[in-house]
Design a protein around this motif. Sequence first.
Motif, short mmCIF file in Angstrom:
data_model
loop_
_atom_site.label_atom_id
_atom_site.label_comp_id
_atom_site.label_asym_id
_atom_site.label_seq_id
_atom_site.Cartn_x
_atom_site.Cartn_y
_atom_site.Cartn_z
N LEU A 169 79.92 13.49 31.28
CA LEU A 169 80.09 14.08 29.96
C LEU A 169 79.54 15.49 29.87
CD1 LEU A 169 79.17 11.04 27.68
CD2 LEU A 169 81.41 11.71 28.56
N TYR A 170 78.65 15.83 30.82
CA TYR A 170 78.03 17.16 30.82
C TYR A 170 77.58 17.49 32.23
CZ TYR A 170 74.79 20.94 29.60
OH TYR A 170 74.14 22.15 29.52
N GLY A 171 77.93 18.68 32.71
CA GLY A 171 77.48 19.10 34.03
C GLY A 171 77.93 18.16 35.12
N ARG A 172 77.11 18.08 36.16
CA ARG A 172 77.39 17.20 37.30
C ARG A 172 76.18 16.32 37.57
NH1 ARG A 172 81.75 18.74 40.40
NH2 ARG A 172 81.52 16.60 41.16
N VAL A 173 76.44 15.07 37.93
CA VAL A 173 75.39 14.12 38.24
C VAL A 173 75.62 13.62 39.66
CG1 VAL A 173 74.31 11.91 37.64
CG2 VAL A 173 75.19 13.41 35.82
N PRO A 174 74.62 13.76 40.56
CA PRO A 174 74.81 13.32 41.95
C PRO A 174 74.92 11.80 42.04
CG PRO A 174 72.53 13.98 41.57
CD PRO A 174 73.29 14.35 40.33
N ASP A 175 75.50 11.34 43.15
CA ASP A 175 75.63 9.91 43.38
C ASP A 175 74.29 9.25 43.66
OD1 ASP A 175 78.37 10.00 43.04
OD2 ASP A 175 78.78 10.29 45.16
N ARG A 176 73.36 10.01 44.17
CA ARG A 176 72.03 9.48 44.50
C ARG A 176 70.97 10.53 44.17
NH1 ARG A 176 70.01 6.68 50.13
NH2 ARG A 176 71.31 5.00 49.32
N LEU A 177 69.87 10.07 43.64
CA LEU A 177 68.78 11.00 43.33
C LEU A 177 67.44 10.28 43.48
CD1 LEU A 177 67.94 10.24 40.06
CD2 LEU A 177 70.21 11.20 39.80
N GLU A 178 66.40 11.06 43.60
CA GLU A 178 65.05 10.53 43.78
C GLU A 178 64.21 10.78 42.54
OE1 GLU A 178 61.06 11.81 46.21
OE2 GLU A 178 62.92 11.77 47.38
N VAL A 179 63.48 9.74 42.11
CA VAL A 179 62.61 9.86 40.95
C VAL A 179 61.25 9.25 41.31
CG1 VAL A 179 64.46 9.88 39.25
CG2 VAL A 179 63.48 7.70 39.98
N GLN A 180 60.31 9.35 40.39
CA GLN A 180 59.00 8.75 40.64
C GLN A 180 58.39 8.26 39.33
OE1 GLN A 180 56.58 11.89 42.41
NE2 GLN A 180 55.57 12.24 40.46
N GLU A 181 57.44 7.33 39.50
CA GLU A 181 56.68 6.82 38.37
C GLU A 181 55.23 6.63 38.80
OE1 GLU A 181 58.98 3.29 37.72
OE2 GLU A 181 57.53 2.00 38.77
N ALA A 182 54.34 6.53 37.84
CA ALA A 182 52.92 6.38 38.14
C ALA A 182 52.64 4.99 38.68
CB ALA A 182 52.09 6.63 36.89
N GLY A 183 51.77 4.92 39.69
CA GLY A 183 51.28 3.66 40.22
C GLY A 183 49.78 3.62 40.13
N ALA A 184 49.20 2.44 40.30
CA ALA A 184 47.75 2.30 40.22
C ALA A 184 47.04 3.07 41.34
CB ALA A 184 47.36 0.82 40.30
N ARG A 185 47.76 3.30 42.44
CA ARG A 185 47.16 3.99 43.59
C ARG A 185 47.94 5.26 43.94
NH1 ARG A 185 46.25 -1.48 44.17
NH2 ARG A 185 44.19 -2.08 44.92
N GLY A 186 48.53 5.89 42.94
CA GLY A 186 49.25 7.13 43.16
C GLY A 186 50.72 7.00 42.81
N PRO A 187 51.44 8.12 42.84
CA PRO A 187 52.86 8.11 42.46
C PRO A 187 53.69 7.22 43.37
CG PRO A 187 52.01 10.36 42.58
CD PRO A 187 50.97 9.48 43.18
N VAL A 188 54.71 6.60 42.78
CA VAL A 188 55.65 5.75 43.50
C VAL A 188 57.03 6.40 43.41
CG1 VAL A 188 56.81 3.51 43.55
CG2 VAL A 188 54.35 3.64 43.10
#
Length: 391
Positions: A169-188
Amino acid sequence: MTNAAVLSPRGAARLASGHPWVYRSDTLNLPDTPGIHAVQDVRGRPLGWALVNARSEISVRLLSADPAVRADEAFLRARLDAALDYRARLNPDADAYRLVHGEGDGLPGLVVDRYGPYAVVQNGTAALEPHLGALVQHLAERLGLQGVLARHEGKVRALEGLETGIDELYGRVPDRLEVQEAGARGPVRYLVEPRTGQKTGAFLDQRVNRALLGAYARGAALDVFSYHGSFGLHLAPGAAHVELIDASGAALARAEENMRLNGHTNVTYTEANAFDRLRDLESAGQRFDTISLDPPAFAKRAKDLPNAYRAYKELNLRCLKLLPVGGVMATTSCSFHVSDSDFHGMLADAAADARVRMRVLHRGTQAPDHPERLGVPETRYLKFTLLERVE
């Protein structure tokens, strides 16, 4: 008011109780065209404005109980802004989280999830469909997004008379991407495929619960119904070893990619039916210090409850038997039809049958970016309980 949705006394009482939905059977007259329409009772008293679709079983979804408001596209943009302002106050320690949670944000049927500089949208109401382009444009400009993808899928759209498919609907979105979230022992870190993954690409509602369990991870750990390893990624930093169990080899392959992305080598992957594997582990005398049990929704309809209860109980009973004293287990249900009391009653029955004593460490629900609306039980669907086995 000629183009208004007219409700029966029962339908009007439902809105008065605080619930925004009115079923077709509780209406007396509905406009022919889906859209934003005024709502009134049988005496002509105005009740507000709603998304209305005569074709849908849920024919009326209340937007505002104030008849004086101007319920137009500017009104919808303001609701969207309010949802985004709420997320800004939450300040999630993640770059993947929910931006709009349907009725929980006063935008019925609309879900928007953020994945870094991209977003994935799901709309389940025909009345909102004509406004979707303008809302997406506003969303993208406000957040500086590079692309917005629509996942037009599921039975809900068919029931609303809407087409299905996937569309940028807007721009381009890749088929795969990398994200992260907070973990108890560092980013995941983890990979997301927004076009093919479950929901909008990933399960974001358990984000806070995953981090909570990660703080308890130690010794031998087990992740049952692991999917892409969402809980296992939080277990691996603190555990000596983690076994992931899932019936899908493709899901386990993605889990292995995610583990490599985080540098974890203390993981094994078991493609198996969870019920069978848990029985085998019990027969072999295996014990696990930390367990995650995150099964799919077994009760998608109210009539499924008896079978769902039996399935949840068997899974939980077998996991409880694998816990030594001091072991910790996180167990969940994402079935709305399974109430909190049903779920915790089932856990008590499973513990009694397993002949173990359990301490409740925490009871929770979905992350706060999936807000619950008081009086709308459908917005609180996730049950999460953290247990510890005691002497």
